[in-house]
Design a protein around this motif. Structure first.
Motif, PDB file in Angstrom:
ATOM      1  N   LYS A  35       0.773  -1.140  -0.036  1.00 21.60           N
ATOM      2  CA  LYS A  35      -0.002  -0.019  -0.051  1.00 21.60           C
ATOM      3  C   LYS A  35       0.821   1.222   0.110  1.00 21.60           C
ATOM      4  CE  LYS A  35      -3.891   2.143   2.538  1.00 21.60           C
ATOM      5  NZ  LYS A  35      -4.549   1.978   3.912  1.00 21.60           N
ATOM      6  N   VAL A  36       0.865   2.017  -1.069  1.00 18.79           N
ATOM      7  CA  VAL A  36       1.822   3.177  -1.220  1.00 18.79           C
ATOM      8  C   VAL A  36       1.152   4.360  -2.009  1.00 18.79           C
ATOM      9  CG1 VAL A  36       4.122   1.977  -1.197  1.00 18.79           C
ATOM     10  CG2 VAL A  36       2.533   2.024  -3.282  1.00 18.79           C
ATOM     11  N   ALA A  37       1.558   5.232  -1.993  1.00 17.98           N
ATOM     12  CA  ALA A  37       1.171   6.560  -2.428  1.00 17.98           C
ATOM     13  C   ALA A  37       2.628   7.383  -3.172  1.00 17.98           C
ATOM     14  CB  ALA A  37       0.446   7.489  -1.783  1.00 17.98           C
ATOM     15  N   GLY A  38       2.150   8.234  -4.090  1.00 15.82           N
ATOM     16  CA  GLY A  38       3.286   8.764  -4.631  1.00 15.82           C
ATOM     17  C   GLY A  38       2.980  10.425  -4.970  1.00 15.82           C
ATOM     18  N   ALA A  39       3.726  11.379  -5.221  1.00 17.78           N
ATOM     19  CA  ALA A  39       3.593  12.623  -5.793  1.00 17.78           C
ATOM     20  C   ALA A  39       4.798  13.207  -6.719  1.00 17.78           C
ATOM     21  CB  ALA A  39       3.293  13.577  -4.659  1.00 17.78           C
ATOM     22  N   MET A  40       4.570  13.983  -7.219  1.00 13.28           N
ATOM     23  CA  MET A  40       5.788  14.762  -8.104  1.00 13.28           C
ATOM     24  C   MET A  40       5.370  16.228  -8.545  1.00 13.28           C
ATOM     25  SD  MET A  40       8.473  14.380 -10.008  1.00 13.28           S
ATOM     26  CE  MET A  40       8.511  12.553 -10.782  1.00 13.28           C
ATOM     27  N   GLN A  41       6.325  16.902  -7.771  1.00 10.42           N
ATOM     28  CA  GLN A  41       6.086  18.342  -7.834  1.00 10.42           C
ATOM     29  C   GLN A  41       7.236  19.295  -8.620  1.00 10.42           C
ATOM     30  OE1 GLN A  41       4.460  20.311  -4.451  1.00 10.42           O
ATOM     31  NE2 GLN A  41       6.187  22.027  -4.461  1.00 10.42           N
ATOM     32  N   LEU A  42       6.849  19.951  -9.541  1.00  9.43           N
ATOM     33  CA  LEU A  42       7.875  20.520 -10.609  1.00  9.43           C
ATOM     34  C   LEU A  42       7.443  22.188 -10.455  1.00  9.43           C
ATOM     35  CD1 LEU A  42       6.938  17.875 -12.190  1.00  9.43           C
ATOM     36  CD2 LEU A  42       9.257  18.325 -12.939  1.00  9.43           C
ATOM     37  N   THR A  43       8.424  22.957 -10.212  1.00 12.54           N
ATOM     38  CA  THR A  43       8.120  24.279 -10.050  1.00 12.54           C
ATOM     39  C   THR A  43       9.483  25.009 -10.430  1.00 12.54           C
ATOM     40  OG1 THR A  43       9.095  24.401  -7.826  1.00 12.54           O
ATOM     41  CG2 THR A  43       6.939  24.083  -7.788  1.00 12.54           C
ATOM     42  N   LEU A  44       9.236  26.608 -10.718  1.00 13.94           N
ATOM     43  CA  LEU A  44      10.281  27.172 -11.227  1.00 13.94           C
ATOM     44  C   LEU A  44      10.184  28.743 -10.484  1.00 13.94           C
ATOM     45  CD1 LEU A  44       9.716  28.662 -14.717  1.00 13.94           C
ATOM     46  CD2 LEU A  44       7.926  27.262 -13.515  1.00 13.94           C
ATOM     47  N   HIS A  45      11.156  29.510 -10.482  1.00 13.08           N
ATOM     48  CA  HIS A  45      10.777  30.978  -9.701  1.00 13.08           C
ATOM     49  C   HIS A  45      10.005  31.887 -10.665  1.00 13.08           C
ATOM     50  CE1 HIS A  45      11.931  34.260  -7.650  1.00 13.08           C
ATOM     51  NE2 HIS A  45      12.330  33.648  -6.617  1.00 13.08           N
ATOM     52  N   LYS A  46       9.133  32.672  -9.884  1.00 18.23           N
ATOM     53  CA  LYS A  46       8.513  33.402 -10.757  1.00 18.23           C
ATOM     54  C   LYS A  46       9.137  34.444 -11.634  1.00 18.23           C
ATOM     55  CE  LYS A  46       4.252  33.543  -7.863  1.00 18.23           C
ATOM     56  NZ  LYS A  46       3.357  34.409  -7.097  1.00 18.23           N
ATOM     57  N   SER A  47      10.376  35.035 -11.202  1.00 20.33           N
ATOM     58  CA  SER A  47      11.222  36.084 -11.944  1.00 20.33           C
ATOM     59  C   SER A  47      11.565  35.254 -13.396  1.00 20.33           C
ATOM     60  CB  SER A  47      12.320  36.139 -11.032  1.00 20.33           C
ATOM     61  OG  SER A  47      13.380  35.013 -10.956  1.00 20.33           O
ATOM     62  N   THR A  48      11.515  33.876 -13.451  1.00 21.79           N
ATOM     63  CA  THR A  48      11.986  33.504 -14.897  1.00 21.79           C
ATOM     64  C   THR A  48      10.729  33.599 -15.955  1.00 21.79           C
ATOM     65  OG1 THR A  48      11.196  31.237 -14.291  1.00 21.79           O
ATOM     66  CG2 THR A  48      13.401  31.787 -13.682  1.00 21.79           C
ATOM     67  N   LEU A  49       9.528  34.169 -15.597  1.00 23.14           N
ATOM     68  CA  LEU A  49       8.375  34.046 -16.434  1.00 23.14           C
ATOM     69  C   LEU A  49       8.274  35.661 -16.760  1.00 23.14           C
ATOM     70  CD1 LEU A  49       5.828  31.791 -14.418  1.00 23.14           C
ATOM     71  CD2 LEU A  49       7.208  31.342 -16.509  1.00 23.14           C
ATOM     72  N   ASN A  50       9.244  36.320 -16.387  1.00 24.34           N
ATOM     73  CA  ASN A  50       9.219  37.914 -16.777  1.00 24.34           C
ATOM     74  C   ASN A  50       7.876  38.382 -16.854  1.00 24.34           C
ATOM     75  OD1 ASN A  50      11.856  37.740 -17.376  1.00 24.34           O
ATOM     76  ND2 ASN A  50      11.614  36.593 -19.351  1.00 24.34           N
ATOM     77  N   GLY A  51       6.976  38.213 -15.728  1.00 25.37           N
ATOM     78  CA  GLY A  51       5.699  38.869 -15.624  1.00 25.37           C
ATOM     79  C   GLY A  51       4.360  38.185 -16.232  1.00 25.37           C
ATOM     80  N   VAL A  52       4.878  36.912 -16.870  1.00 22.66           N
ATOM     81  CA  VAL A  52       3.783  36.227 -17.411  1.00 22.66           C
ATOM     82  C   VAL A  52       3.427  35.219 -16.555  1.00 22.66           C
ATOM     83  CG1 VAL A  52       2.990  34.726 -19.280  1.00 22.66           C
ATOM     84  CG2 VAL A  52       4.708  36.597 -19.698  1.00 22.66           C
ATOM     85  N   SER A  53       2.172  34.921 -16.268  1.00 21.09           N
ATOM     86  CA  SER A  53       1.507  33.864 -15.191  1.00 21.09           C
ATOM     87  C   SER A  53       1.984  32.500 -15.752  1.00 21.09           C
ATOM     88  CB  SER A  53       0.021  34.058 -14.800  1.00 21.09           C
ATOM     89  OG  SER A  53      -0.637  33.811 -16.120  1.00 21.09           O
ATOM     90  N   PHE A  54       2.239  31.546 -14.935  1.00 18.73           N
ATOM     91  CA  PHE A  54       2.423  30.176 -15.111  1.00 18.73           C
ATOM     92  C   PHE A  54       1.259  29.630 -15.818  1.00 18.73           C
ATOM     93  CE2 PHE A  54       2.506  25.729 -14.181  1.00 18.73           C
ATOM     94  CZ  PHE A  54       3.780  25.410 -14.795  1.00 18.73           C
ATOM     95  N   GLU A  55      -0.042  30.059 -15.359  1.00 17.31           N
ATOM     96  CA  GLU A  55      -1.412  29.647 -16.248  1.00 17.31           C
ATOM     97  C   GLU A  55      -1.466  29.893 -17.741  1.00 17.31           C
ATOM     98  OE1 GLU A  55      -0.976  31.038 -13.375  1.00 17.31           O
ATOM     99  OE2 GLU A  55      -1.981  29.443 -11.769  1.00 17.31           O
ATOM    100  N   GLU A  56      -0.952  30.970 -17.953  1.00 18.72           N
ATOM    101  CA  GLU A  56      -0.721  31.707 -19.463  1.00 18.72           C
ATOM    102  C   GLU A  56       0.220  30.933 -20.180  1.00 18.72           C
ATOM    103  OE1 GLU A  56      -1.624  36.365 -19.688  1.00 18.72           O
ATOM    104  OE2 GLU A  56      -0.270  35.827 -18.216  1.00 18.72           O
ATOM    105  N   VAL A  57       1.290  30.509 -19.665  1.00 12.14           N
ATOM    106  CA  VAL A  57       2.283  29.534 -20.238  1.00 12.14           C
ATOM    107  C   VAL A  57       1.672  28.393 -20.585  1.00 12.14           C
ATOM    108  CG1 VAL A  57       4.623  28.375 -20.071  1.00 12.14           C
ATOM    109  CG2 VAL A  57       4.153  30.857 -19.046  1.00 12.14           C
ATOM    110  N   LEU A  58       0.868  27.657 -19.555  1.00  7.40           N
ATOM    111  CA  LEU A  58       0.423  26.434 -19.809  1.00  7.40           C
ATOM    112  C   LEU A  58      -0.476  26.619 -20.857  1.00  7.40           C
ATOM    113  CD1 LEU A  58       0.073  25.269 -16.234  1.00  7.40           C
ATOM    114  CD2 LEU A  58       1.593  24.393 -17.715  1.00  7.40           C
TER     115      LEU A  58
END
Length: 213
Positions: A35-58
Motif C-alpha cells: 500500500k503506497v502513494a506517490g507525488a511529483m512536484q515541479l516548480t520554477l521561480h516566478k522571476s523566470t517568467l518575466n511577468g507572465v503567469s504560469f497559467e498563461e504559459v500552460l
C-alpha cells in the motif's frame, strides 16, 4: 534533459525553454504492506517568467487535454504557488499496490521497485533511468517508510524519510525501512478490548435486568 518522460516534457518544455531552471521533488510514501502513494512536484521561480503567469504559459504552450489523457486515472494535478515559485503538483489518485505505483511513476521515467519481507520494506530505482542535468536547480527523491530507516545509499535521513539528491546522482537509489508493527498491535489490542467489552455486557446485562425486577 537527458531522460524525461512525456508528461513532464509536455508540461514543462515551454517553461524550461524560458528559464532553464526547474525544481523537481518526487515522493514515495509507503503506507503499509503493498500500500503506497506517490507525488511529483515541479516548480520554477516566478522571476523566470518575466511577468507572465504560469497559467498563461500552460494554456498557450501546452495541450492540457493531451496531458490529462496521459495521466489517466493514475494521477491528479494541481497548481502550486508558494509566493516565490509556481508550477504543478501531481499526486496519485489513491493508495496503490507496489506494482500500480511503479506503473504510475513510469510516466515520469522513474523505474521504481518496491517489496517487503514482512520485517522490512525495500525501495530501489536505477540512477541512470532518471538522470537530470543543468535544466534542474533542484531534483530530489523522498522515500518515506512507516518505521525507521535501516539502510540507504548516499542520501540524508530525517525521521522515517530518506532524501536522495538526483543532481548529485547515483548508480542506484536504494533504501530499506522497518515495518511499523505498532499500528497492527494497537488494532489487535483494540479489537480484543472490544470483544471483552461485548462479552462483559452480554454476561452481566441480563443479570442486572433481572435484579431490577
Amino acid at each position: 534533459m537527458k531522460r524525461i518522460m512525456s508528461v513532464i516534457a509536455l508540461a514543462f518544455a515551454a517553461v524550461i525553454a524560458l528559464s532553464g531552471c526547474v525544481n523537481m521533488n518526487a515522493e514515495v510514501d509507503i503506507l503499509g504492506k503493498d500500500k503506497v502513494a506517490g507525488a511529483m512536484q515541479l516548480t520554477l521561480h516566478k522571476s523566470t517568467l518575466n511577468g507572465v503567469s504560469f497559467e498563461e504559459v500552460l494554456n498557450s504552450q501546452i495541450d492540457i487535454e493531451a496531458m490529462e489523457q496521459q495521466l489517466g486515472d493514475k494521477w491528479t494535478y494541481s497548481n502550486v504557488d508558494d509566493g516565490e515559485n509556481v508550477g504543478l503538483r501531481f499526486e496519485t489518485t489513491s493508495p496503490m499496490t507496489y506494482v500500480q505505483l511503479a506503473d504510475a511513476f513510469s510516466l515520469f521515467g522513474f523505474e521504481i521497485n518496491l517489496s517487503d519481507d514482512g520485517q522490512e520494506y525495500t525501495f530501489s530505482m536505477p540512477g541512470d533511468k532518471a538522470a537530470v542535468d543543468s535544466s534542474f536547480t533542484e531534483a530530489n527523491l523522498h522515500v518515506t517508510f512507516p518505521g525507521a530507516v535501516t539502510s540507504h545509499t548516499p542520501g540524508t535521513v530525517e525521521h522515517h524519510t530518506v532524501t536522495f539528491d538526483m543532481i548529485q546522482g547515483a548508480a542506484a537509489y536504494e533504501a530499506t525501512g522497518k515495518v511499523n508493527h505498532a499500528m497492527f498491535y494497537s488494532a489487535v489490542f483494540g479489537g480484543a478490548l472490544l470483544v471483552l467489552s461485548l462479552v462483559f455486557v452480554a454476561a452481566f446485562a441480563p443479570k442486572a435486568a433481572k435484579e431490577a425486577h
